[in-house]
Design a protein around this motif. Sequence first.
Motif, PDB file in Angstrom:
ATOM      1  N   LEU A  39       0.826  -1.204   0.000  1.00  0.00           N
ATOM      2  CA  LEU A  39       0.000   0.000   0.000  1.00  0.00           C
ATOM      3  C   LEU A  39       0.861   1.256   0.000  1.00  0.00           C
ATOM      4  O   LEU A  39       0.543   2.234  -0.693  1.00  0.00           O
ATOM      5  N   ALA A  40       1.936   1.245   0.750  1.00  0.00           N
ATOM      6  CA  ALA A  40       2.843   2.391   0.773  1.00  0.00           C
ATOM      7  C   ALA A  40       3.457   2.614  -0.606  1.00  0.00           C
ATOM      8  O   ALA A  40       3.603   3.761  -1.054  1.00  0.00           O
ATOM      9  N   ASN A  41       3.795   1.527  -1.296  1.00  0.00           N
ATOM     10  CA  ASN A  41       4.364   1.651  -2.637  1.00  0.00           C
ATOM     11  C   ASN A  41       3.348   2.235  -3.611  1.00  0.00           C
ATOM     12  O   ASN A  41       3.698   3.063  -4.460  1.00  0.00           O
ATOM     13  N   VAL A  42       2.101   1.820  -3.507  1.00  0.00           N
ATOM     14  CA  VAL A  42       1.063   2.355  -4.393  1.00  0.00           C
ATOM     15  C   VAL A  42       0.859   3.846  -4.144  1.00  0.00           C
ATOM     16  O   VAL A  42       0.764   4.629  -5.089  1.00  0.00           O
ATOM     17  N   VAL A  43       0.825   4.252  -2.889  1.00  0.00           N
ATOM     18  CA  VAL A  43       0.659   5.674  -2.558  1.00  0.00           C
ATOM     19  C   VAL A  43       1.853   6.479  -3.073  1.00  0.00           C
ATOM     20  O   VAL A  43       1.686   7.567  -3.642  1.00  0.00           O
ATOM     21  N   MET A  44       3.056   5.953  -2.892  1.00  0.00           N
ATOM     22  CA  MET A  44       4.254   6.636  -3.356  1.00  0.00           C
ATOM     23  C   MET A  44       4.249   6.767  -4.884  1.00  0.00           C
ATOM     24  O   MET A  44       4.580   7.822  -5.434  1.00  0.00           O
ATOM     25  N   THR A  45       3.859   5.712  -5.572  1.00  0.00           N
ATOM     26  CA  THR A  45       3.809   5.749  -7.035  1.00  0.00           C
ATOM     27  C   THR A  45       2.780   6.764  -7.512  1.00  0.00           C
ATOM     28  O   THR A  45       3.026   7.514  -8.460  1.00  0.00           O
ATOM     29  N   LYS A  46       1.630   6.790  -6.857  1.00  0.00           N
ATOM     30  CA  LYS A  46       0.582   7.743  -7.248  1.00  0.00           C
ATOM     31  C   LYS A  46       1.049   9.185  -7.017  1.00  0.00           C
ATOM     32  O   LYS A  46       0.787  10.068  -7.837  1.00  0.00           O
ATOM     33  N   THR A  47       1.777   9.423  -5.944  1.00  0.00           N
ATOM     34  CA  THR A  47       2.304  10.758  -5.670  1.00  0.00           C
ATOM     35  C   THR A  47       3.334  11.164  -6.722  1.00  0.00           C
ATOM     36  O   THR A  47       3.315  12.294  -7.229  1.00  0.00           O
ATOM     37  N   ARG A  48       4.229  10.238  -7.068  1.00  0.00           N
ATOM     38  CA  ARG A  48       5.215  10.519  -8.115  1.00  0.00           C
ATOM     39  C   ARG A  48       4.533  10.789  -9.453  1.00  0.00           C
ATOM     40  O   ARG A  48       4.960  11.647 -10.229  1.00  0.00           O
ATOM     41  N   LEU A  49       3.459  10.063  -9.711  1.00  0.00           N
ATOM     42  CA  LEU A  49       2.725  10.231 -10.966  1.00  0.00           C
ATOM     43  C   LEU A  49       2.057  11.598 -11.031  1.00  0.00           C
ATOM     44  O   LEU A  49       2.091  12.266 -12.064  1.00  0.00           O
ATOM     45  N   ARG A  50       1.456  12.034  -9.937  1.00  0.00           N
ATOM     46  CA  ARG A  50       0.842  13.367  -9.908  1.00  0.00           C
ATOM     47  C   ARG A  50       1.896  14.459 -10.106  1.00  0.00           C
ATOM     48  O   ARG A  50       1.659  15.449 -10.794  1.00  0.00           O
ATOM     49  N   THR A  51       3.051  14.270  -9.484  1.00  0.00           N
ATOM     50  CA  THR A  51       4.140  15.228  -9.650  1.00  0.00           C
ATOM     51  C   THR A  51       4.588  15.277 -11.100  1.00  0.00           C
ATOM     52  O   THR A  51       4.812  16.363 -11.658  1.00  0.00           O
ATOM     53  N   ALA A  52       4.712  14.119 -11.724  1.00  0.00           N
ATOM     54  CA  ALA A  52       5.119  14.065 -13.133  1.00  0.00           C
ATOM     55  C   ALA A  52       4.093  14.758 -14.024  1.00  0.00           C
ATOM     56  O   ALA A  52       4.456  15.496 -14.943  1.00  0.00           O
ATOM     57  N   SER A  53       2.811  14.537 -13.763  1.00  0.00           N
ATOM     58  CA  SER A  53       1.760  15.188 -14.558  1.00  0.00           C
ATOM     59  C   SER A  53       1.789  16.692 -14.385  1.00  0.00           C
ATOM     60  O   SER A  53       1.708  17.451 -15.368  1.00  0.00           O
ATOM     61  N   ASP A  54       1.904  17.139 -13.141  1.00  0.00           N
ATOM     62  CA  ASP A  54       1.940  18.582 -12.884  1.00  0.00           C
ATOM     63  C   ASP A  54       3.144  19.230 -13.549  1.00  0.00           C
ATOM     64  O   ASP A  54       3.032  20.286 -14.182  1.00  0.00           O
ATOM     65  N   ARG A  55       4.296  18.596 -13.401  1.00  0.00           N
ATOM     66  CA  ARG A  55       5.504  19.175 -13.986  1.00  0.00           C
ATOM     67  C   ARG A  55       5.429  19.190 -15.514  1.00  0.00           C
ATOM     68  O   ARG A  55       5.858  20.159 -16.156  1.00  0.00           O
TER      69      ARG A  55
END
Length: 124
Positions: A39-55
């Motif tokens: 679950l921690a890995n999924v949350v971390m991946t989703k956070t990285r993905l949002r950062t990538a989209s925003d950037r």
Amino acid sequence: MKLCTNMKRFFKNQQGVSTVLVTCILAVIVVLGTIIASLANVVMTKTRLRTASDRAAVSAAERIMIYSSDACETARMAAEENGAELKECKVEDFDVTVKTAMRSSVPLAGEMSASARAGPVDCE
């Protein structure tokens, strides 16, 4: 009180029961630890993905405001620098909408996606 007496009587003549109980408890701890780590890995991946989209969206919007070209290529490079893949890029006037995707290392999570939009704000 009766429960304690019954438990004492049950465990009095049981040899090896503690080994089985400890093994079961350790198995439960390992399973719970694996679930929490996943679950921690999924949350971390989703956070990285949002950062990538925003950037990607902000980079593309900045590029189109300054150079008026190659906004989607800039979005692709920004997404890839953050470990994501650009799936979709739309430019309307000076607004850029991007959709990115990233695979999680958790087998059941599969591919996750996120989108972001960036552009100038009217100053009225």
